[in-house]
Design an enzyme around this catalytic site. Structure first.
Site, short mmCIF file in Angstrom:
data_model
loop_
_atom_site.label_atom_id
_atom_site.label_comp_id
_atom_site.label_asym_id
_atom_site.label_seq_id
_atom_site.Cartn_x
_atom_site.Cartn_y
_atom_site.Cartn_z
N GLY A 176 37.65 50.59 34.59
CA GLY A 176 37.24 50.04 33.46
C GLY A 176 38.34 49.72 32.48
O GLY A 176 38.29 49.93 31.11
N TYR B 54 48.43 34.83 37.00
CA TYR B 54 49.18 35.85 36.13
C TYR B 54 50.46 35.76 35.92
O TYR B 54 51.51 35.88 36.43
CB TYR B 54 49.20 37.22 37.13
CG TYR B 54 47.73 37.76 37.72
CD1 TYR B 54 46.50 37.52 37.10
CD2 TYR B 54 47.84 38.60 38.87
CE1 TYR B 54 45.43 37.61 37.35
CE2 TYR B 54 46.59 38.89 39.30
CZ TYR B 54 45.38 38.53 38.62
OH TYR B 54 44.13 39.10 39.04
N GLY C 65 41.25 50.84 31.94
CA GLY C 65 41.82 51.93 31.24
C GLY C 65 40.79 52.92 30.52
O GLY C 65 41.09 54.12 30.19
N HIS D 91 40.14 32.82 43.32
CA HIS D 91 40.12 33.22 42.26
C HIS D 91 38.60 33.30 41.48
O HIS D 91 38.17 34.30 41.05
CB HIS D 91 41.32 32.98 41.15
CG HIS D 91 41.60 34.18 40.46
ND1 HIS D 91 42.92 34.33 39.79
CD2 HIS D 91 40.93 35.02 39.94
CE1 HIS D 91 43.12 35.38 39.47
NE2 HIS D 91 41.96 36.04 39.10
N SER E 148 39.62 46.45 38.51
CA SER E 148 39.07 47.17 37.22
C SER E 148 38.31 48.36 37.54
O SER E 148 37.50 48.67 36.72
CB SER E 148 38.43 46.55 36.28
OG SER E 148 39.23 45.35 35.57
#
Length: 340
Positions: A209, A57, A211, A126, A206
């Protein structure tokens, strides 16, 4: 804040965690380091104890923000990070996956420094490296645990066979996968069943979703430059128009309970298993507080049936990733002894 246990190794965390990625990566709007530190510390003040980041990130930037923010609260929080990508330390170029044991050790040393910790509480792979047997990966993490650099092993988006193979070598404490009302594959692909059987905690990323399930987006929403959702099929205008039916369902249930669609989406996840700990992300304090408020919402059996029945009649349009990213999820590692 209520607490939940991930796995059977005594890893207790807040029932809602904080996915920190969006503070400095993947979206058009990013926070400064000072703003990110302030938001993460606001989460701590409100009872959040579980924070998620990764070396990729930024790369590296997000770990630095998380490390700076949480240094004063080290004994109060659980920090999760991830290895698994081949990142050029000089240029930041991501050259693909790399889970070779020597690279894992190098990545962990880098994460320890950026996070300002002596031990990583939860270390995820990851993405599965299709060239490295998972036994070698789990063995490398087992050695890091023995050395005191890592406390718990996790995996993100593995194939179920690879998850089971890894668990034989080193107990997997937590599995991180996308999971929400609009992405329910873990219910049918064997992942949640494996977590049930093996005593592995489940961390949905998430959970809102990306956002969409908050109700703040429509087919007319324009995504800014640098927003990765612009490449995601589910965020094409025609897909969002179809998928609005799911948001409408959440709004109906939320209206009846006097809460928000995002809170219903999170409460639904919390109701799926006692070991499910969603990690919604945000860059806004009021959204952080809204997400945390979901822990107080109890969905009745009747409400859960209503959501289930209505959701089962909604056909979601579009994949959750573009093809290159879809190729990296749910895959299995090669058998031991295979050429890599």
């Amino acid at each position: 804040m209520k607490a939940r246990e991930l796995g059977h190794g005594g890893l207790n965390v807040s029932a809602i965690g904080f996915g920190c990625m969006g503070i400095s990566f993947s979206y058009a709007t990013k926070l400064s380091k000072e703003e990110g530190v302030a938001l993460i510390r606001a989460a701590v003040e409100r009872g959040v104890t579980f924070f998620d980041t990764a070396e990729v990130y930024g790369p590296f930037i997000n770990e630095e923000v998380v490390g700076a923010a949480l240094e004063p609260f080290r004994d109060q929080v659980v920090i999760a990070t991830k290895f698994g990508f081949d990142i050029d330390f000089a240029t930041g170029q991501n050259r693909g996956v790399n889970s070779r044991p020597e690279h894992i050790r190098q990545a962990v040393d880098g994460s320890l420094g950026r996070l300002r910790v002596e031990t990583i509480d939860l270390l995820y792979q990851h993405r599965v490296d299709p060239t490295v047997p998972i036994e070698d990966v789990a063995g490398a993490v087992k050695d890091l645990i023995a050395a005191g650099k890592v406390k718990h092993f996790g995996m993100s988006e593995p194939g179920v066979r690879t998850l089971r193979r890894a668990h034989v070598v080193q107990s997997v404490t937590a599995l991180q996968n996308e999971y929400s009302l609009w992405w329910r594959a873990p219910e049918v692909n064997g992942i949640l069943q494996a977590c049930d059987e093996l005593g592995i905690g489940f961390v949905p990323y998430s959970p809102l979703g990306k956002g969409f399930l908050t109700g703040a987006m429509t087919k007319d929403t324009k995504l800014g430059d640098g927003d990765f959702r612009a490449s995601v099929p589910r965020f094409a205008p025609e897909a969002m128009e179809v998928n609005q039916a799911l948001v409408d369902l959440l709004k109906r249930v939320a209206g009846e309970k006097g809460v928000t669609p995002a809170q219903i989406a999170l409460a639904w996840l919390l109701a799926q298993r006692p070991y499910v700990v969603p990690i919604p992300g945000t860059t806004k304090l009021h959204r952080l507080e809204e997400n945390i408020g979901a822990v107080e919402i109890q969905l009745t059996d009747a409400e859960l049936r209503t959501i289930e029945d209505a959701a089962s009649r909604i056909e979601i349009k579009g994949d959750r990733y573009a093809p290159p990213q879809m190729a990296m999820v749910g895959r299995d590692a090669p058998p031991v002894g295979a050429d890599g």
